[in-house]
Design a protein around this motif. Sequence first.
Motif, mmCIF file in Angstrom:
data_model
loop_
_atom_site.group_PDB
_atom_site.id
_atom_site.type_symbol
_atom_site.label_atom_id
_atom_site.label_comp_id
_atom_site.label_asym_id
_atom_site.label_seq_id
_atom_site.Cartn_x
_atom_site.Cartn_y
_atom_site.Cartn_z
ATOM 1 N N ASN A 1 0.873 -1.172 0.000
ATOM 2 C CA ASN A 1 0.000 0.000 0.000
ATOM 3 C C ASN A 1 0.911 1.223 0.000
ATOM 4 N N VAL A 2 0.999 1.893 -1.143
ATOM 5 C CA VAL A 2 1.908 3.030 -1.308
ATOM 6 C C VAL A 2 1.250 4.280 -0.742
ATOM 7 N N VAL A 3 1.858 4.878 0.272
ATOM 8 C CA VAL A 3 1.304 6.098 0.862
ATOM 9 C C VAL A 3 2.366 7.195 0.862
ATOM 10 N N THR A 4 1.894 8.419 1.035
ATOM 11 C CA THR A 4 2.789 9.562 1.131
ATOM 12 C C THR A 4 2.590 10.216 2.498
ATOM 13 N N GLN B 1 -3.324 1.674 -3.396
ATOM 14 C CA GLN B 1 -3.231 3.120 -3.214
ATOM 15 C C GLN B 1 -4.498 3.603 -2.526
ATOM 16 N N ALA B 2 -4.350 4.606 -1.644
ATOM 17 C CA ALA B 2 -5.484 5.011 -0.821
ATOM 18 C C ALA B 2 -5.895 6.471 -0.997
ATOM 19 N N GLY B 3 -5.254 7.216 -1.862
ATOM 20 C CA GLY B 3 -5.587 8.630 -1.998
ATOM 21 C C GLY B 3 -6.923 8.864 -2.674
ATOM 22 N N ILE C 1 -7.428 0.218 -5.340
ATOM 23 C CA ILE C 1 -7.518 1.500 -4.646
ATOM 24 C C ILE C 1 -8.569 1.388 -3.553
ATOM 25 N N PHE C 2 -8.240 1.926 -2.387
ATOM 26 C CA PHE C 2 -9.200 1.982 -1.299
ATOM 27 C C PHE C 2 -10.172 3.127 -1.541
ATOM 28 N N SER C 3 -11.379 2.961 -1.046
ATOM 29 C CA SER C 3 -12.391 4.008 -1.137
ATOM 30 C C SER C 3 -13.019 4.177 0.231
ATOM 31 N N LEU D 1 -8.882 -2.727 -9.042
ATOM 32 C CA LEU D 1 -10.006 -3.076 -8.184
ATOM 33 C C LEU D 1 -10.323 -1.929 -7.230
ATOM 34 N N ILE D 2 -11.608 -1.712 -6.977
ATOM 35 C CA ILE D 2 -12.077 -0.690 -6.038
ATOM 36 C C ILE D 2 -12.541 -1.411 -4.771
ATOM 37 N N LEU D 3 -11.870 -1.138 -3.647
ATOM 38 C CA LEU D 3 -12.129 -1.881 -2.415
ATOM 39 C C LEU D 3 -12.307 -0.923 -1.236
ATOM 40 N N PRO D 4 -13.522 -0.511 -0.927
ATOM 41 C CA PRO D 4 -13.746 0.370 0.220
ATOM 42 C C PRO D 4 -13.492 -0.362 1.544
#
Length: 452
Positions: A126-129, A218-220, A236-238, A268-271
């Motif tokens: 999970n790539v975060v900034t 990715q979570a942005g 991507i998280f939602s 994939l969209i994964l909330p």
Amino acid sequence: MTKPLKQIHLAAHFPGVNNTTVWSDPKAGSHIEFSSFAHFAQTAERAKFDFLFLAEGLRLREQGGQIYDLDVVGRPDTFTILTALAAVTERLGLTGTINSTFNEPYEVARQFASLDHLSAGRAAWNVVTSWDAFTGENFRRGGFLPQEERYSRAKEFLATTNELFDSWRGNEILADQATGTFLRDAQAGAFVHQGQHFDIQGRFNVPRSPQGRPVIFQAGDSDEGREFAASSADAIFSRYATLDAGQAFYTDVKDRLAKYGRRPDQLLILPAASFVLGDTDAEAEEIAKEVRRQQVSGATAIKHLEWVWNRDLSSYDPDGPLPDIDPLLGEHTVARGRAQVRMYRDPLATAREWRELAAANNWSIRDLVIENSNRQNFVGSAQTIADTIDNYVQADASDGFILVPHITPSGLDDFADTVVPLLQERGVYRTEYEGTTLRDHLGLETPAGTVS
């Protein structure tokens, strides 16, 4: 012609760095003992989940200059935990949050390639900034990176790690007839990268792993974050809580893929979603109300409000009305190290909106925070929750969900035993793992040149 049923993806989020966990429940366990992580992971694997997900905090959070201890504020090193879990699971994907602002590509690539080998192809990143100098003080380059450059660095960071992963792609084993030994092609692992943020060259020392590269999350939610996900991520998280909002996000992100030469099924969209189970819907609703009151104490409600107001609000009654004073603008000095602070980019507009909501619903500060901080929440009997999850996925509001229980480590147990069998009976969820890698579970292609 009837549209074929989509298969549902489910994952488990070990609930750390959050205010989801109900510490007062007798079933609540440790967030540091390995037995907690092992129980959680093994339950997720028993339920045939795609992966386990770990968030990470790089600094203990503060509120008003004091350590904030009302929820989870830290956890042991992600790679250490995931590597240990690889030894007690066989198929479950292992996803770690690793920061692209305060790490280096070579080190992160080496760690993920190693994890992918040790887990036989189950690693995900999970790539975060990170945007705040407060967190950066723990690192040599503390505070050096302007907020507007964080995605620029993240994109180059990911591109650089991919170059390292791919440096072994296509390198053949050569037989040395004179010595009877086997040698890799002389170019194996060689890399050169020169860019705005990184100028490195050398030789990557971890051979091509089972997945070639880890699965990228990715979570942005910003426009920059959505573009980053569309160009580079596998999932991507939602955070959208309603069907309509979920469908709008789903359509927006999927529509961005074509410009990068990608198909809709390649992201994939994964909330994230919490859940409360009961024998009946009415019982679940009563349990959910109590859970929310436990998650948001009076003290927590005031602290949450301070994230927006950027003021000391300790004199206010959490069961009273919202402050009639406006938030302080400028650098945030009350809450430090909290990702939620940056969600409120216009504090004045947020305060105005919250006052209107509270007035319209006769909410106290605590009532507002309970409602405002509530995640996508599945509440009901096992049948109701199975119906709701399936409806969201079939209606293209998501491709599945990352479940966040409010009890650790046993919070997934009832879901695995009651909801999962109902989804399996519908034919929308696997009864057995069909592959061995996380890419297999998610239906993602393996990068070319990967040695199986």
